[in-house]
Design a protein around this motif. Sequence first.
Motif, short mmCIF file in Angstrom:
data_model
loop_
_atom_site.label_atom_id
_atom_site.label_comp_id
_atom_site.label_asym_id
_atom_site.label_seq_id
_atom_site.Cartn_x
_atom_site.Cartn_y
_atom_site.Cartn_z
N LYS A 54 0.82 -1.20 0.00
CA LYS A 54 0.00 0.00 0.00
C LYS A 54 0.86 1.26 0.00
N ILE A 55 1.89 1.24 0.86
CA ILE A 55 2.82 2.38 0.90
C ILE A 55 3.55 2.50 -0.44
N ALA A 56 3.80 1.34 -1.07
CA ALA A 56 4.53 1.35 -2.34
C ALA A 56 3.79 2.17 -3.39
N LYS A 57 2.46 2.15 -3.33
CA LYS A 57 1.67 2.94 -4.29
C LYS A 57 1.95 4.43 -4.11
N GLU A 58 2.09 4.83 -2.84
CA GLU A 58 2.38 6.23 -2.55
C GLU A 58 3.78 6.60 -3.09
N VAL A 59 4.74 5.68 -2.87
CA VAL A 59 6.10 5.92 -3.35
C VAL A 59 6.10 5.99 -4.88
N PHE A 60 5.31 5.08 -5.49
CA PHE A 60 5.23 5.04 -6.96
C PHE A 60 4.76 6.39 -7.50
N GLU A 61 3.73 6.93 -6.86
CA GLU A 61 3.20 8.22 -7.32
C GLU A 61 4.25 9.33 -7.20
N ILE A 118 12.90 8.38 -1.52
CA ILE A 118 11.54 8.81 -1.13
C ILE A 118 11.13 8.14 0.18
N ILE A 119 11.45 6.85 0.30
CA ILE A 119 11.10 6.12 1.52
C ILE A 119 11.78 6.76 2.74
N ASP A 120 13.06 7.11 2.58
CA ASP A 120 13.79 7.73 3.69
C ASP A 120 13.28 9.13 3.99
N LYS A 129 10.47 10.55 3.38
CA LYS A 129 9.10 10.64 3.91
C LYS A 129 8.91 9.77 5.14
N GLY A 130 9.95 9.07 5.57
CA GLY A 130 9.84 8.21 6.73
C GLY A 130 8.80 7.12 6.56
N LEU A 131 8.83 6.46 5.41
CA LEU A 131 7.80 5.48 5.11
C LEU A 131 8.21 4.05 5.46
N ARG A 132 9.43 3.91 5.97
CA ARG A 132 9.93 2.58 6.28
C ARG A 132 8.95 1.81 7.15
N GLN A 133 8.69 0.62 6.79
CA GLN A 133 7.71 -0.20 7.50
C GLN A 133 8.19 -0.53 8.91
N ILE A 134 7.24 -0.54 9.85
CA ILE A 134 7.60 -0.92 11.22
C ILE A 134 7.50 -2.43 11.34
N SER A 135 8.66 -3.07 11.46
CA SER A 135 8.69 -4.53 11.53
C SER A 135 9.29 -4.99 12.86
N ASP A 136 9.50 -4.02 13.73
CA ASP A 136 10.05 -4.34 15.03
C ASP A 136 8.90 -4.85 15.92
N ALA A 137 8.98 -6.14 16.31
CA ALA A 137 7.86 -6.78 17.01
C ALA A 137 7.51 -6.06 18.30
N SER A 138 8.51 -5.61 19.05
CA SER A 138 8.21 -4.98 20.35
C SER A 138 7.51 -3.64 20.14
N GLU A 139 7.89 -2.92 19.10
CA GLU A 139 7.24 -1.64 18.81
C GLU A 139 5.77 -1.86 18.45
N ILE A 140 5.52 -2.90 17.62
CA ILE A 140 4.15 -3.21 17.23
C ILE A 140 3.34 -3.65 18.46
#
Lengths: 95, 477
Positions: free
Chosen positions: B387-394, B406-408, B410-421
Amino acid sequence: MSLTLEDVRRIAHLARIAVDENEAADYLRQLSGIFSLIEEMQSVDTTGIEPMSHAQDVWLRLREDEVTEPDRHESFQSVAPQVEAGLYLVPKVME
Amino acid sequence: MQWEVVVGLEVHAQLSTRSKMFSAASTAYGAAPNTQACAVDIALPGVLPVANRGAVERAIKFGLAVGGAINRRSVFARKNYFYPDLPKGYQISQYEIPVVSRGSVVIQVGEREKTIRLTRAHLEEDAGKSLHEDFHGMTGIDLNRAGTPLLEIVSEPEMRGSAEAVAYAKALHSLVRYLDICDGNMQEGSFRCDANVSVRPLGSDQLGTRCEIKNLNSFRFLERAIEFEAARQIAVLEDGGVIRQETRLYDSDKDETRSMRSKEEAHDYRYFPDPDLLPLQISDAWVAEVYATLPELPQAKRERFVAEFGLSAYDAGVLTASREMADYFEAVVKALGGEPKLCANWVMGDLSGILNKEGLAIGESRIGSARLAGLLRRIVDGTISGKIAKEVFEAMWGGVGEADAIIDAKGLRQISDASEIENILDQIIAANPSQVAEYRAGKDKLFGFFVGQAMKATKGKANPAQVNEILKRKLAG
């Protein structure tokens, strides 16, 4: 094969040649003479003989795909009856 | 009564030579009137035609691609009729012996395949253009197009209805472009169709009387014209009438076909071999030489995409519709090093969508294959979600930069840190006690509510798979 006056008129029309009635009768006689000559030739048995396209055994010559013709439309159009905006003008044709 | 619609097509493909069929004048489109019409094209007395090797070569290429017979000897003939855009009073064409005989094209109608046989393909020259705007009651003639090489491709009457006819026309259109023998530009008239349409009672093996519809320069018009014409013929027959064989013109403004009465007598073309041109000889060596230049053809490419990439027949068909699209797709897969389904979805989805919207061809894409692969790489390695990729694509399309930048930025990096989630989910669960209770009481649908809250809290950046997994565990209590 016998040709009729109607055939002559039709051929003349397709070729866009004006032919009056006297001429049509003349042409019918002349063309019929040519057709009977052809008929005579066709009576020869040519089974198995490939038709010739030239008296010598030659083939079509091809040219390379290159553009070498210059634009000469001004010179060509100087002898055209009517020209406008680069176009040749002709009596109206419309579907 | 049930009727069957029978269609045969005659396609005129303008061959992509630099010079004309029988003269060395240019074929480039869009020049000022008559500046590319030389003495041969305007039929000045005493001129002689000299045939273009490039045009013959393209015809051979087509014949080989459709599996037809390349006639080692073919003959040019004169087709006689009078019209001001045909200055010689005849068109040079081929009649008894065309350059290509037979052959076939495989079409796809939905998921079904059907083979349409070809009767022949022959070389001929195009006519000029008549302009009927008001020149003081006269007609203007531009002979720039006169003499442009055409390949007329004639099919057997094997299409049943407009959908098959359109599928066939599209398959031929794709093929001539793959072969690079015709630019396929339908607006400029480089690819035009005449349709022979007849109807017959379903189950009959007799062909009905056909009408030929001229002037079809888009797939849409081809479809509409066949549908109108079939309905017209059925209405005539059901009223007890008979169909008269005739040439009809499709009027796209009124969406109807109408009779071209003036052409009635013109059908007597009195063909005869052109005495100015000797028979065309094509050697085995020449055929072999052309054969060696054949690219991978649409059907073979389609089958390979299914076998090699595991794509569906439909996806493979869409991706191979043009050589450019197929090449682009393969370049993305190669750059990414795999994931063909992901690549296919993006090329057919977001990329095709924006290209269509902006009216661009894939070769004009503002995002090249390497840049798209750069974006998809970040989906594959979990940096961003689809979903975020669509935003980056645009943003990439808008010229902001490369995917990573663009990812950096706009701070779009996905949150994959289990403790943060886990932290985020704990807060959501604490803030929504009544929903938690309802969910635990069996209202499963509320799961989506919690996912939505998590995405909202992370601006869509939480790794969806991880959110699902952790959320399930936590809600289970």
